[in-house]
Scaffold this motif. Sequence first.
Motif, PDB file in Angstrom:
ATOM      1  N   ALA A 366       0.829  -1.218   0.000  1.00  0.00           N
ATOM      2  CA  ALA A 366       0.000   0.000   0.000  1.00  0.00           C
ATOM      3  C   ALA A 366       0.862   1.265   0.000  1.00  0.00           C
ATOM      4  CB  ALA A 366      -0.936  -0.015   1.205  1.00  0.00           C
ATOM      5  N   ASP A 367       2.085   1.163   0.505  1.00  0.00           N
ATOM      6  CA  ASP A 367       3.002   2.304   0.448  1.00  0.00           C
ATOM      7  C   ASP A 367       3.446   2.589  -0.983  1.00  0.00           C
ATOM      8  OD1 ASP A 367       3.088   3.113   3.008  1.00  0.00           O
ATOM      9  OD2 ASP A 367       4.774   1.813   3.578  1.00  0.00           O
ATOM     10  N   ARG A 368       3.477   1.526  -1.782  1.00  0.00           N
ATOM     11  CA  ARG A 368       3.986   1.678  -3.147  1.00  0.00           C
ATOM     12  C   ARG A 368       2.872   1.781  -4.182  1.00  0.00           C
ATOM     13  NH1 ARG A 368       7.768  -2.952  -4.448  1.00  0.00           N
ATOM     14  NH2 ARG A 368       6.525  -4.188  -3.025  1.00  0.00           N
ATOM     15  N   LYS A 369       1.642   1.434  -3.796  1.00  0.00           N
ATOM     16  CA  LYS A 369       0.545   1.361  -4.766  1.00  0.00           C
ATOM     17  C   LYS A 369      -0.701   1.918  -4.076  1.00  0.00           C
ATOM     18  CE  LYS A 369      -1.388  -2.158  -7.833  1.00  0.00           C
ATOM     19  NZ  LYS A 369      -2.809  -2.054  -7.580  1.00  0.00           N
ATOM     20  N   SER A 370      -1.292   2.974  -4.650  1.00  0.00           N
ATOM     21  CA  SER A 370      -2.344   3.666  -3.902  1.00  0.00           C
ATOM     22  C   SER A 370      -3.654   2.868  -3.810  1.00  0.00           C
ATOM     23  CB  SER A 370      -2.606   5.039  -4.525  1.00  0.00           C
ATOM     24  OG  SER A 370      -2.847   4.872  -5.908  1.00  0.00           O
ATOM     25  N   GLU A 371      -3.953   2.073  -4.836  1.00  0.00           N
ATOM     26  CA  GLU A 371      -5.229   1.350  -4.824  1.00  0.00           C
ATOM     27  C   GLU A 371      -4.966  -0.153  -4.760  1.00  0.00           C
ATOM     28  OE1 GLU A 371      -6.608   2.738  -8.597  1.00  0.00           O
ATOM     29  OE2 GLU A 371      -7.733   4.388  -7.673  1.00  0.00           O
ATOM     30  N   ILE A 372      -5.546  -0.782  -3.768  1.00  0.00           N
ATOM     31  CA  ILE A 372      -5.334  -2.232  -3.627  1.00  0.00           C
ATOM     32  C   ILE A 372      -6.636  -2.953  -3.981  1.00  0.00           C
ATOM     33  CG2 ILE A 372      -4.669  -4.084  -2.036  1.00  0.00           C
ATOM     34  CD1 ILE A 372      -2.407  -2.205  -2.247  1.00  0.00           C
ATOM     35  N   PHE A 373      -6.549  -3.847  -4.971  1.00  0.00           N
ATOM     36  CA  PHE A 373      -7.717  -4.593  -5.449  1.00  0.00           C
ATOM     37  C   PHE A 373      -7.707  -6.012  -4.871  1.00  0.00           C
ATOM     38  CE2 PHE A 373      -6.700  -1.381  -8.581  1.00  0.00           C
ATOM     39  CZ  PHE A 373      -7.941  -0.855  -8.937  1.00  0.00           C
ATOM     40  N   ASP A 374      -8.859  -6.687  -5.048  1.00  0.00           N
ATOM     41  CA  ASP A 374      -8.936  -8.089  -4.583  1.00  0.00           C
ATOM     42  C   ASP A 374      -7.800  -8.934  -5.161  1.00  0.00           C
ATOM     43  OD1 ASP A 374     -11.161  -7.620  -3.110  1.00  0.00           O
ATOM     44  OD2 ASP A 374     -12.577  -8.478  -4.547  1.00  0.00           O
ATOM     45  N   GLY A 459      -5.416  -1.399 -16.813  1.00  0.00           N
ATOM     46  CA  GLY A 459      -5.727   0.025 -16.886  1.00  0.00           C
ATOM     47  C   GLY A 459      -4.732   0.956 -16.239  1.00  0.00           C
ATOM     48  N   SER A 460      -3.648   0.434 -15.652  1.00  0.00           N
ATOM     49  CA  SER A 460      -2.710   1.356 -15.018  1.00  0.00           C
ATOM     50  C   SER A 460      -1.320   0.734 -14.953  1.00  0.00           C
ATOM     51  CB  SER A 460      -3.207   1.665 -13.604  1.00  0.00           C
ATOM     52  OG  SER A 460      -2.139   2.099 -12.806  1.00  0.00           O
ATOM     53  N   THR A 461      -0.301   1.552 -15.172  1.00  0.00           N
ATOM     54  CA  THR A 461       1.066   1.036 -15.052  1.00  0.00           C
ATOM     55  C   THR A 461       1.451   0.887 -13.583  1.00  0.00           C
ATOM     56  OG1 THR A 461       1.807   3.313 -15.280  1.00  0.00           O
ATOM     57  CG2 THR A 461       1.963   1.918 -17.246  1.00  0.00           C
ATOM     58  N   GLU A 462       0.574   1.340 -12.697  1.00  0.00           N
ATOM     59  CA  GLU A 462       0.785   1.139 -11.256  1.00  0.00           C
ATOM     60  C   GLU A 462       0.540  -0.315 -10.852  1.00  0.00           C
ATOM     61  OE1 GLU A 462      -1.609   2.714  -8.276  1.00  0.00           O
ATOM     62  OE2 GLU A 462      -0.047   4.009  -7.490  1.00  0.00           O
ATOM     63  N   SER A 463      -0.114  -1.071 -11.749  1.00  0.00           N
ATOM     64  CA  SER A 463      -0.493  -2.450 -11.421  1.00  0.00           C
ATOM     65  C   SER A 463       0.723  -3.293 -11.024  1.00  0.00           C
ATOM     66  CB  SER A 463      -1.149  -3.072 -12.646  1.00  0.00           C
ATOM     67  OG  SER A 463      -1.319  -4.446 -12.452  1.00  0.00           O
ATOM     68  N   GLN A 464       0.468  -4.303 -10.223  1.00  0.00           N
ATOM     69  CA  GLN A 464       1.542  -5.258  -9.937  1.00  0.00           C
ATOM     70  C   GLN A 464       1.766  -6.137 -11.169  1.00  0.00           C
ATOM     71  OE1 GLN A 464       2.140  -7.095  -6.010  1.00  0.00           O
ATOM     72  NE2 GLN A 464      -0.090  -7.073  -5.914  1.00  0.00           N
ATOM     73  N   GLY A 465       3.025  -6.473 -11.399  1.00  0.00           N
ATOM     74  CA  GLY A 465       3.317  -7.443 -12.455  1.00  0.00           C
ATOM     75  C   GLY A 465       3.188  -8.830 -11.853  1.00  0.00           C
ATOM     76  N   GLU A 466       2.553  -9.720 -12.600  1.00  0.00           N
ATOM     77  CA  GLU A 466       2.446 -11.096 -12.121  1.00  0.00           C
ATOM     78  C   GLU A 466       3.232 -11.974 -13.080  1.00  0.00           C
ATOM     79  OE1 GLU A 466      -1.091 -13.584 -10.328  1.00  0.00           O
ATOM     80  OE2 GLU A 466      -1.316 -13.270 -12.478  1.00  0.00           O
ATOM     81  N   VAL A 467       4.220 -12.659 -12.550  1.00  0.00           N
ATOM     82  CA  VAL A 467       5.110 -13.442 -13.399  1.00  0.00           C
ATOM     83  C   VAL A 467       4.865 -14.931 -13.168  1.00  0.00           C
ATOM     84  CG1 VAL A 467       7.537 -14.017 -13.839  1.00  0.00           C
ATOM     85  CG2 VAL A 467       6.866 -11.640 -13.424  1.00  0.00           C
ATOM     86  N   THR A 468       4.817 -15.689 -14.255  1.00  0.00           N
ATOM     87  CA  THR A 468       4.757 -17.150 -14.166  1.00  0.00           C
ATOM     88  C   THR A 468       6.047 -17.725 -14.740  1.00  0.00           C
ATOM     89  OG1 THR A 468       2.385 -17.117 -14.504  1.00  0.00           O
ATOM     90  CG2 THR A 468       3.469 -19.219 -14.841  1.00  0.00           C
ATOM     91  N   VAL A 469       6.640 -18.626 -13.990  1.00  0.00           N
ATOM     92  CA  VAL A 469       7.845 -19.319 -14.453  1.00  0.00           C
ATOM     93  C   VAL A 469       7.522 -20.813 -14.440  1.00  0.00           C
ATOM     94  CG1 VAL A 469      10.130 -20.038 -13.650  1.00  0.00           C
ATOM     95  CG2 VAL A 469       9.544 -17.616 -13.697  1.00  0.00           C
ATOM     96  N   ARG A 470       7.743 -21.496 -15.550  1.00  0.00           N
ATOM     97  CA  ARG A 470       7.503 -22.947 -15.577  1.00  0.00           C
ATOM     98  C   ARG A 470       8.835 -23.662 -15.715  1.00  0.00           C
ATOM     99  NH1 ARG A 470       3.132 -24.468 -19.699  1.00  0.00           N
ATOM    100  NH2 ARG A 470       1.990 -23.204 -18.213  1.00  0.00           N
ATOM    101  N   LEU A 471       9.105 -24.567 -14.789  1.00  0.00           N
ATOM    102  CA  LEU A 471      10.371 -25.300 -14.803  1.00  0.00           C
ATOM    103  C   LEU A 471      10.124 -26.791 -14.988  1.00  0.00           C
ATOM    104  CD1 LEU A 471      12.307 -23.735 -11.752  1.00  0.00           C
ATOM    105  CD2 LEU A 471      12.474 -23.094 -14.160  1.00  0.00           C
ATOM    106  N   GLN A 472      11.089 -27.432 -15.619  1.00  0.00           N
ATOM    107  CA  GLN A 472      11.013 -28.885 -15.776  1.00  0.00           C
ATOM    108  C   GLN A 472      12.289 -29.505 -15.239  1.00  0.00           C
ATOM    109  OE1 GLN A 472      10.683 -30.384 -19.827  1.00  0.00           O
ATOM    110  NE2 GLN A 472       9.716 -32.235 -19.036  1.00  0.00           N
ATOM    111  N   LEU A 473      12.110 -30.532 -14.422  1.00  0.00           N
ATOM    112  CA  LEU A 473      13.281 -31.236 -13.899  1.00  0.00           C
ATOM    113  C   LEU A 473      12.920 -32.700 -13.711  1.00  0.00           C
ATOM    114  CD1 LEU A 473      16.215 -30.909 -12.791  1.00  0.00           C
ATOM    115  CD2 LEU A 473      15.213 -30.682 -10.529  1.00  0.00           C
ATOM    116  N   GLY A 474      13.697 -33.565 -14.305  1.00  0.00           N
ATOM    117  CA  GLY A 474      13.503 -35.014 -14.133  1.00  0.00           C
ATOM    118  C   GLY A 474      12.069 -35.448 -14.409  1.00  0.00           C
ATOM    119  N   GLY A 475      11.465 -34.940 -15.470  1.00  0.00           N
ATOM    120  CA  GLY A 475      10.111 -35.373 -15.835  1.00  0.00           C
ATOM    121  C   GLY A 475       9.007 -34.630 -15.102  1.00  0.00           C
ATOM    122  N   ARG A 476       9.362 -33.819 -14.099  1.00  0.00           N
ATOM    123  CA  ARG A 476       8.306 -33.059 -13.396  1.00  0.00           C
ATOM    124  C   ARG A 476       8.251 -31.645 -13.932  1.00  0.00           C
ATOM    125  NH1 ARG A 476       8.734 -32.477  -7.540  1.00  0.00           N
ATOM    126  NH2 ARG A 476       6.753 -31.431  -7.829  1.00  0.00           N
TER     127      ARG A 476
END
Length: 513
Positions: A366-374, A459-476
């Motif tokens: 909230a210190d870094r982003k004025s509006e907090i959404f669900d 709608g805003s560059t203030e939004s949080q970025g959500e990153v997805t990383v997919r890893l594969q190791l030994g068949g998982r």
Amino acid sequence: MADKLIIFDTTLRDGEQSPGASMTREEKLRIARQLERLRVDVIEAGFAASSNGDFDAVKAIADVVRESTVCSLARANDRDISRAAEALKGAARARIHTFIATSALHMEKKLRMTPDQVFEQAKLSVRFARKLCDDVEFSPEDGYRSDVDFLCRVLEMAIKEGATTINIPDTVGYAVPELYGGFIKTLRERIPNADKAVWSVHCHNDLGMAVANSLAGVKIGGARQVECTINGLGERAGNCSLEEVVMAVRTRRDYFGLELGIDTTQIVPASRMVSQTTGFVVQPNKAVVGANAFAHASGIHQDGVLKARDTYEIMRAEDVGWTANRIVLGKLSGRNAFKQRLQELGIALDSEADINAAFARFKDLADRKSEIFDEDILALVNDETVTHQHEHYRLLALSQHSETGERPHARVSFAIGETEYKTESDGNGPVDASLKAIESKVASGAELLLYSVNAITTGSTESQGEVTVRLQLGGRIVNGVGADPDIVVASAKAYLAALNKLHHGPDRVPAQG
Ligand code: KIV
Ligand code: ZN
């Protein structure tokens, strides 16, 4: 009252089988609570015998969900069925879903069993399941590609042994609507005791027809249960999408003439929760829940919608929950307001210490982003699992330098268990440098299959970025999700989250095994 269509959600079982979509017990519980708010009739909570983790998740869901029936999958053997019954003990309403393959291909090549052996095993399994539970569903796996005479024999026997629901899976997504609908109709006409069971459809989306096939199974075949997942999540091209099937039946009530128990305003919150938890992003043009599903960009459409909404809209955005994107809390909100919002969102944190830690992160955000959404709160709680003390890998701090014409450099501090490490690296960009810095210390050897960034709220560059990383190791294959207003930090969190999943991950037997 018109006929009711039963909505059986299998996001937590068939959806979770999608590579990288595995969820923790807490994540599954949170989604199950949302499915209950959505008022799905049946929640398939998992496959209890597949691992201790799955058993615990099914049990935890059975213990808290009160409105929906809670179901566990079980292969057609006594051990699986007993484990399912055991996990479901605390349920208000329980269902055991047992299955065995019936197509010639699966029986011969996979099970290495004769049709008579499969018949006997199915018979003993349904009989045993009925001893432990009044509500038993039977599925002939790869049913749509099975010989119709053999299938009639097996299904008649399953109903005689007490199966209350008969489900016809199109396991490999091979069906087309008219033929699938006709197949169910034929089975119902030919099987003498067909009227003693509810008929169910279960379609995979390999040819993009899972929803159409399911609807044909209902309309032509007379099925009264649809098995589906939120966002169509599932192996390969996924399963029948819950939001599409529900909104088709509701919007075209004139054609289907069926009642639904679903609270459709909970659809978008459920979609967001599943996508944020699994890291499986919803495409913008996806029906009902895509970001553009109700956006009218062309001048002609905008003009029409402003004059009369139904010129271009067949559903109302608010009816499927698109109003949820609202500011819920801000910098001045206190701990009680935060705690209450967590409860409203169905997020149960284990202890006061966990709530305090989440609240501290909320204040920081909230210190870094004025509006907090669900969505921010949900991401924050998901992140909580990354930074939580019991997690093996935890991000402590990150700084990076990038300048035009210079090679970016990142410094990362993170903890592995109780030990703190400081590490640094160059990279093609700041994200590359940060992940290389982490990997230089962890040396997981995992292969990066996917990296994606999305804005959590539009709608805003203030939004949080959500990153997805997919890893594969030994068949998982695992997905890690991280969120932060700084996308480099979000990337490091996502990478560590994926490493945590590889570290803790359950070893389970495959459902189609
Ligand atoms: O697709 C399928 O055949 C299944 C069964 C286990 C019901 O998911
Ligand atoms: Zn399936």
